[in-house]
Design an enzyme around this catalytic site. Structure first.
Site, short mmCIF file in Angstrom:
data_model
loop_
_atom_site.label_atom_id
_atom_site.label_comp_id
_atom_site.label_asym_id
_atom_site.label_seq_id
_atom_site.Cartn_x
_atom_site.Cartn_y
_atom_site.Cartn_z
N ASN A 87 0.86 -1.18 0.00
CA ASN A 87 0.00 0.00 0.00
C ASN A 87 0.90 1.24 0.00
O ASN A 87 1.78 1.36 0.85
CB ASN A 87 -0.93 0.02 1.22
CG ASN A 87 -1.90 1.20 1.18
OD1 ASN A 87 -1.52 2.35 1.34
ND2 ASN A 87 -3.17 0.89 0.97
N SER A 123 -5.07 -0.34 -2.95
CA SER A 123 -5.59 0.99 -2.62
C SER A 123 -6.74 0.81 -1.65
O SER A 123 -7.67 0.02 -1.92
CB SER A 123 -6.07 1.70 -3.89
OG SER A 123 -6.47 3.03 -3.60
N GLU A 124 -6.71 1.55 -0.55
CA GLU A 124 -7.66 1.27 0.53
C GLU A 124 -9.11 1.60 0.19
O GLU A 124 -10.03 1.27 0.95
CB GLU A 124 -7.26 1.96 1.83
CG GLU A 124 -7.15 3.46 1.77
CD GLU A 124 -5.73 3.94 1.55
OE1 GLU A 124 -5.37 5.01 2.09
OE2 GLU A 124 -4.97 3.26 0.84
N ASN A 125 -9.35 2.28 -0.95
CA ASN A 125 -10.74 2.51 -1.35
C ASN A 125 -11.33 1.30 -2.06
O ASN A 125 -12.48 1.34 -2.51
CB ASN A 125 -10.85 3.76 -2.22
CG ASN A 125 -10.03 3.66 -3.50
OD1 ASN A 125 -8.89 3.21 -3.48
ND2 ASN A 125 -10.60 4.08 -4.61
#
Length: 401
Positions: free
Chosen positions: A194, A217-219
């Site tokens: 990340n 990607s944390e979304n």
């Protein structure tokens, strides 16, 4: 008003939908988020910034030697979600990274109102592609305005790699170029990685030859690719956590915000590279409150650095714009994470942090042309060094370009 880490917010909504009243998370332990004191309301007409209301301390417990923070589920009266497709049974499908927190919000609402770009008859959607089952959806509306403005259009003719060029095709020079090139050496074949917003996101252009990594990607995207090559390929439904247009590589997957942070919190992401405002000699990180700037929240950084077992590398300039040290004995800004940093990469050198035993920092590499005394003069704490001669962090010589 309550400031909540991005991953914790998603988990609290998911918990509500699952009927779980509370749970424990490592996110924010040892910080002002857990200890209380985040400004919620300032006194009216007060130019000195005196706080009228601040957040209360949260309950914490220790499990297997790790401190955790208790979080209560968030059950909303009304959930508003936007889907790509829906059927007449209320089953919802989201497109690309637009899934994000929509399924979690839909689960958490006592009443869920879903707006869809297209509504089809029951049975027309493949059961395997349903992201949110209709049991959670109470009302369905056909969306009439579906224009999606792209907030941060990014395009590039480069797919990244180990070259010394950035995604705009230009040469990366100076201290920040040195940071990016050195940070790229942190990648090991097969890693799930990340990268934070800004400077860390550019490190993907410096993956060593023969090394394959998978970017998360944390979304809600695993297998994130480069920026689109041309403007016409940019898609508002395919963005990274910084709202920049991206592509997905073959074999990529998309998922909800709660699932994204489950893999982070569960220790499935091997490496996190992010920026910082301050780091302490004990591995504390401060990165979410900029003095004098509007506090928008801590985003996902607090979740990323708090995951037990995760390796955290901080990339930042060695000194602030006013010349003050950013590596300190103790951080003066509110912490993002306590004792979370494994390595610090600056434009002057590379430090390892012994965050477990608290023995402080060790300078393991140094920038060409820099002396140890130069680093000591702009560092706000003591540090050890490896045996002389200290290796160079980067052998890229700009004068040869």
């Amino acid at each position: 008003v309550e400031l909540t880490p991005q991953g914790t917010l998603a988990a609290r909504m998911q918990a509500a939908g699952a009927g779980i009243p509370a749970f424990f998370s490592p996110t924010g332990a040892g910080t002002v988020y857990a200890n209380g004191g985040i400004p919620i309301k300032y006194k009216a007409g007060n130019e000195s910034g005196q706080v009228e209301i601040e957040s209360e301390p949260r309950r914490t417990e220790v499990f297997d030697g790790v401190e955790y923070v208790m979080e209560r589920a968030i059950k909303s009266e009304l959930a508003l979600v936007k889907a790509w497709k829906a059927d007449t049974r209320g089953n919802l499908v989201f497109r690309g990274t637009a899934q994000n927190a929509n399924p979690d919000a839909g689960m958490a609402g006592k009443i869920c109102l879903a707006e869809a770009e297209e509504i089809v008859e029951a049975g027309e959607l493949d059961p395997k592609e349903i992201h949110l089952p209709g049991v959670y959806v109470d009302h369905l509306i056909l969306a009439t305005k579906n224009e999606k403005p792209i907030e941060r259009l990014r395009v590039s003719g480069s797919s990244g790699g180990s070259s010394s060029r950035n995604q705009a095709g230009g040469l990366v020079k100076g201290g920040r170029g040195r940071i990016m090139r050195r940070a790229g050496k942190e990648f090991k074949d097969g890693m799930y990685v990340n990268l934070g917003i800004g400077l860390p996101s550019m490190v993907s252009n410096f993956v060593p030859e023969g090394v394959n990594i998978e970017l998360q990607s944390e979304n809600g995207l695993l297998g994130m690719g480069p920026y689109p090559s041309i403007k016409e390929e940019a898609d508002a439904d395919w963005i990274n956590a910084g709202k920049e247009t991206v592509t997905a590589l073959p074999g990529a997957s998309t998922f909800s915000s709660s699932q994204s942070f489950n893999m982070i919190r569960g220790g499935h992401i091997d490496l996190t590279v992010l920026g910082g405002l301050q780091c302490s000699q004990n591995g504390d990180l401060a990165s979410w409150i900029v003095p004098g700037k509007l506090v928008k929240g801590m985003g996902g950084a607090m979740d990323l650095v708090s995951a037990p077992g995760s390796r955290v590398v901080v990339t930042m300039d060695h000194v602030a714009r006013d010349g003050s040290p950013k590596i300190m004995e103790r951080c003066s800004l509110p912490l993002t994470g306590r004792g979370v940093v494994d390595r610090i990469i600056t434009d002057m050198g590379v430090f390892d942090c012994d965050k477990k035993s608290g023995l402080g920092l060790t300078l393991i590499e140094i920038a060409p042309g820099i002396k140890v005394d130069d680093i000591r003069s702009v560092t706000g704490c003591e540090f050890e060094t490896v045996a002389e001669p200290i290796p160079w962090m980067d052998d890229f010589v700009e004068e040869d370009i």
